[in-house]
Enzyme design. Structure first.
Site, PDB file in Angstrom:
ATOM      1  CD  GLU A 118      85.426 -19.355  -2.798  1.00 31.53           C
ATOM      2  OE1 GLU A 118      84.634 -18.959  -3.648  1.00 31.53           O
ATOM      3  OE2 GLU A 118      86.196 -20.332  -2.985  1.00 31.53           O
TER       4      GLU A 118
ATOM      5  CB  CYS B 170      88.286 -11.966  -5.852  1.00 33.07           C
ATOM      6  SG  CYS B 170      88.006 -13.612  -5.191  1.00 33.07           S
TER       7      CYS B 170
ATOM      8  NE  ARG C  25      74.811 -13.672  -5.018  1.00 34.89           N
ATOM      9  CZ  ARG C  25      75.717 -12.839  -5.409  1.00 34.89           C
ATOM     10  NH1 ARG C  25      75.513 -11.560  -5.296  1.00 34.89           N
ATOM     11  NH2 ARG C  25      76.850 -13.272  -5.884  1.00 34.89           N
TER      12      ARG C  25
HETATM   13  C1  PEP Z   1      83.253 -15.793  -4.644  1.00 35.80           C
HETATM   14  O1  PEP Z   1      82.714 -16.801  -4.206  1.00 35.80           O
HETATM   15  O2  PEP Z   1      83.158 -14.675  -4.107  1.00 35.80           O
HETATM   16  C2  PEP Z   1      84.046 -15.853  -5.904  1.00 35.80           C
HETATM   17  C3  PEP Z   1      84.726 -14.827  -6.329  1.00 35.80           C
HETATM   18  O3  PEP Z   1      83.998 -17.028  -6.593  1.00 35.80           O
HETATM   19  P1  PEP Z   1      82.862 -17.352  -7.662  1.00 35.80           P
HETATM   20  O4  PEP Z   1      82.018 -16.116  -7.804  1.00 35.80           O
HETATM   21  O5  PEP Z   1      83.561 -17.724  -8.918  1.00 35.80           O
HETATM   22  O6  PEP Z   1      82.178 -18.496  -7.002  1.00 35.80           O
HETATM   23 MG    MG Z   2      83.218 -18.698  -5.055  1.00 36.38          MG
END
Ligand code: PEP
Ligand code: MG
Length: 589
Positions: A437, A508, A471
């Site tokens: 991330e 994800c 965003r």
């Molecule tokens: C992401 O950062 O893409 C992720 C799936 O984690 P979250 O949306 O829970 O921050």
């Molecule tokens: Mg995340």
């Protein structure tokens, strides 16, 4: 019978129509009633008796909820029992009775008001919404000041009806919604992150909140339509309006059953390339729904919700109960349990976390866990214990450097040794993965991937950090572009580096749920797509209508273009020429 249309916030999609059950609300008094000095002791006794009755009531409810719905739901009642034991809260109430020689009703009202003000001053929405827990307990005590209080309805005494409430107490949300008798929910108060909203979504019950004063405009027995998709509530609809909504309800139902048909089809492209749709969930109750939409596993369980739903810190047993329930429900499909991603915007109500100057770049996720090792170890222990099922994986969020993986491994080993010593079983082959991330982590994928069993790309955070764009900030959100050439180059590098090392890789973030992006990811070699379950059918539909060769060629060409817009247009045009069915489904809701 007047026909009224109200606008609120739709927090759980779908349409519910039926008769109203109006939830009785305890109204704190606005009148100060005083008593002579000789009655002060009697008022204090009245208060204590009410506390005792409330304790009995909560214990009874807790037993009932635990038996019917499992330990995870009973935690709210446990938290309420803790609030009830809070000496400082009730000595403040007693102090008002003594000093102001007032009736207990007035004293409870005063203290409730004081606590609400304190909570209202807090910026964090999750935490602010927890104020209803204190109010919930004080309201129960208030109602119990009257010895002949009506007994609270049992779990399934609510017939199939629309539940209308001022602000459903968290304890009642669990009891009522999971009881099965509620067709839809409409509330005066509440936001999208309230417990009721989360629960309604996961149980597929249409809900509209933030209606301000619906409770004052209806009575039990009135007819109502709750449109959770558009955030609208219609009280006593005339036949024509009702017909309209019946049509909409049918269309919605058909749409969903169409989607669910896709769920039963094979996850493979036209040329037989297999891919795996996985679900991102926040509550154990969502597993069943996720599988009904075609999920083939839980690709992301956001475990912070275990913390965010409580007033006290969760115990190891509470963690364990949630994880084993998910693992059992999903078995034999895999379940990726992400360790908490708290800090930053998702602050932890149970701990006094100092506000940071720049929360997005601060003590978040794994950084928070490594600063709070005792908490982290409790969570790891519970995940490991739940892993006896054999389908659990550990997933670590927001890794920035390889040293963090080393620390996690040391802690995991420590916890494993403790479990061995305690004679507790766990999966000795449990897989460990990290989320990509942070752009820095993406750039060293080749180094990180050697240390773990798999990677999961969290594109939501990765894109915001890579493009330095929030965003949710309207001024700059136009820059948040998943198809920005730089983002695509980076993600391609991560996916292909992981695959070259023979490691599993998943996306994800929300990119996985967007058909154009999913096609690009497929072209890069990705085969595991984890997303909000409702988007699984449309991604399956898109990927099933393509052949891999075309996708790879089109994606390769797109990478040579300069802007996100050119890339998007090229992909849509070129894919549509060969596979017109790829973008058949529009937006789901
Ligand atoms: C992401 O950062 O893409 C992720 C799936 O984690 P979250 O949306 O829970 O921050
Ligand atoms: Mg995340």
């Amino acid at each position: 019978m007047t026909f009224i249309r109200l606008r609120g916030i739709g927090v759980s999609p779908g349409i519910g129509m039926g008769e109203i059950t109006l939830e009785e609300r305890v109204l704190f008094t606005s009148v100060k009633e005083t008593v002579p000095q000789s009655r002060v002791e009697a008022e204090l006794r009245r208060l204590r008796r009410a506390v005792t009755r409330t304790r009995r009531e909560l214990l009874g409810l807790q037993r009932e909820v635990r038996e019917r719905m499992g330990a995870e739901h009973a935690f709210i009642l446990e938290a309420h029992l803790l609030i009830l034991e809070d000496r400082s809260l009730f000595s403040a109430v007693e102090k008002v009775i003594r000093e102001e020689k007032s009736r207990a009703e007035w004293a409870l009202t005063q203290i409730n008001g004081r606590y609400q003000e304190i909570f209202d001053a807090i910026k964090d929405t999750y935490f602010r919404q927890r104020k209803s827990d204190v109010s919930d307990v004080l309201a129960r005590v208030y109602a119990n000041l009257e010895a002949k209080r009506k007994k609270a309805p049992k779990v399934d005494e609510t017939r199939k009806a629309i539940l209308v409430a001022h602000d459903l107490m968290p304890s009642e949300a669990a009891v009522k919604l999971a009881g099965g008798g509620v067709l839809a929910v409409a509330m005066d108060m509440g936001g999208a992150t309230s417990h009721t909203a989360i629960l309604a979504r996961s149980l597929n019950i249409p809900a509209v909140v933030g209606l301000r004063n619906i409770t004052q405009q209806v009575k039990t027995g009135d007819q109502v339509i709750v449109d959770g998709t558009d955030g609208e509530v219609i009280i006593n609809p005339p036949p024509a309006v009702r017909k309209d909504f019946q049509g909409k309800q049918e269309k919605y139902g058909k749409y969903f059953s169409e989607l669910k048909k896709t769920a039963r089809l094979k996850s493979e492209t036209l040329d037989g390339t297999r891919f795996t749709p996985l679900a991102n969930i926040e509550l154990p109750e969502e597993v069943e729904m996720a599988f009904s939409f075609g999920a083939e596993g839980i690709g992301l369980f956001r475990s912070e919700f275990i913390y965010l739903q409580r007033t006290a810190l969760p115990t190891e047993e509470e963690h364990f109960s949630a994880y084993s329930r998910i693992a059992r429900a999903a078995f034999p499909s895999p379940v990726y349990i992400r360790t908490v991603d708290i800090g930053g915007e998702k602050s932890l109500p149970q701990m006094n976390i100092e506000k940071e100057p720049n929360p997005a770049l601060g003590l978040r996720a794994i950084r928070f866990s490594l600063w709070n090792r005792d908490l982290f170890k409790i969570q790891l222990r519970a995940i490991l214990r739940a892993s006896v099922q054999g389908n659990v994986r550990v997933l670590i969020p927001m890794i920035t450097e390889v040293e963090e993986i080393g620390e996690v491994k040391l802690l995991l080993d420590e916890v494993k040794r403790e479990l061995d010593r305690d004679g507790l079983k766990y999966d000795r082959q449990i897989l460990l993965g990290v989320m990509i991330e942070v752009p820095a982590a993406a750039a060293i994928t080749d180094i990180l991937v050697k240390e773990v069993d798999y990677l999961s790309i969290g594109t939501n955070d990765l894109i915001q950090y890579y493009l330095a764009t929030d965003r949710s900030n309207e001024l700059v959100s136009y820059l948040y572009k998943p198809l920005h050439p730089s983002v695509l180059r980076l993600i391609k590098f991560v996916i292909q580096t992981a695959l070259r090392e023979g490691k599993d890789v998943t996306v994800c973030g929300e990119m996985a749920a967007d058909p154009v992006c999913a096609i690009v990811l497929l072209g890069f070699g990705l085969r595991k797509f984890s997303m909000n379950p409702i988007f699984i059918p449309r991604i399956k539909q898109a990927l099933r209508s393509l052949d891999l060769r075309t996708v790879e060629k089109v994606v390769e060409e797109a990478l040579g273009l300069k802007t996100a817009q050119d890339i998007e247009e090229h992909i849509i045009e070129q894919i549509l020429i060969k596979h017109p069915k790829a973008f058949l489904t529009g937006h789901v809701i």
